[in-house]
Design an enzyme around this catalytic site. Structure first.
Site: not given
Ligand code: PAF
Length: 280
Positions: A30, A33
């Site tokens: 997501h 990251h």
């Protein structure tokens, strides 16, 4: 197309001698990251993103079985964010037959998530030690969202003289303050709405501290009131701790951190915030 390495030896061949960044992940990527990957890409010549759902850090086999896996999607996101290589090993490439070592970081693993998820940090420390030794990055990037994990990794890295530098990166938050997490997708719309009480509780505690309140009992009472306003939210812990040892404090001092864990429906959420007193 971004190369995907599945074997240990492919890594070193791909990286050569340049400054390399490692972003360890378990996939299901997501924005949180991607922020780590973008930062790694800005600070290094080459970036490896590992995508490995690490069985050693799951205490519940059902949790491991239902962990989302979509390497194609993850690899496309990794490429877009500017990394050069995905390392997506099979379980046997990390834990080959006969594997018999487990790294336990005592101290900071013992409380909070360490109590709620026995064995979790031993599994994290083991795989992070392996990944750091395999990739030998100049820098490895971890989110502050999992603050206790970051502290455990820093301890592991210092104690075992592992290569590179550990870089902690700020939590990425949604519009209402909720920390991004792959678990958020499992919240119903109403649960998702109630979950915003978690960052509200932490902000309240940070604001009170900034305006001079350093008594931890009062800070926790104020944070607990925010959590209590969400009827389906079940707090597991709300604590103010020393930012390095994670031991509870009674008075805020420099480096203090508020940590929280709650359950809402079947989902467990954790979050944290730095607390700094006025003038500290
Ligand atoms: O934070 C995670 O996703 C994991 O705990 C990590 C650091 C990739 C180790 O498996």
């Amino acid at each position: 197309m971004i190369p995907v390495a599945t074997q240990r030896q492919d890594l070193l061949a791909a990286l050569g001698g340049e400054a390399s960044g490692l972003v360890p992940t378990m996939g299901a990527l997501h924005e949180g990251h991607l922020a780590l990957i973008r930062r790694a890409a800005a600070e290094n010549d080459r970036v490896v993103v590992s995508v490995f759902v690490n069985p050693a850090q799951f205490d519940d086999p059902a949790d491991l079985a239902r962990y989302p896996r979509d390497l194609e999607r993850d690899a496309a996101l990794v490429a877009e964010a500017g990394a050069d290589l995905v390392f997506a090993p099979a379980v046997e490439a990390i834990y080959p037959s006969g594997f018999a070592t487990r790294v336990e970081v005592a101290g900071p693993s013992n409380r909070w998530e360490g109590v709620a998820r026995p064995g979790h940090f031993g599994g994290v420390a083991t795989v992070v030690a392996i990944l750091l030794n395999l990739v030998r990055p100049t820098r490895a990037y971890f989110g502050e969202k999992d603050y206790q994990q970051l502290v455990v990794v820093r301890r592991l890295h210092a104690d075992l003289a592992l290569p590179g530098e550990i870089v902690g990166c700020p939590t990425v938050r949604d519009h209402d303050g909720l920390a991004l997490s792959s678990r958020n997708a499992r919240l119903s719309p109403d649960e998702r709405h109630q979950a915003s009480a978690v960052p509200r509780a932490l902000s309240r505690m940070a604001d009170l501290t900034a305006s001079g309140q350093i008594d931890v009992e009062r800070l926790i009472a104020a944070g607990s009131r925010e959590l209590a306003a969400a009827p389906d939210l079940v707090p597991e812990y709300l604590a103010v701790v020393d930012g390095e040892t994670l031991e509870p404090l009674t008075v805020v001092r420099p480096g203090a951190r508020a940590l929280v864990a709650v359950r809402i429906g079947t989902v467990r959420l954790i979050d944290n915030v730095a607390l700094s007193a006025a003038g500290a």
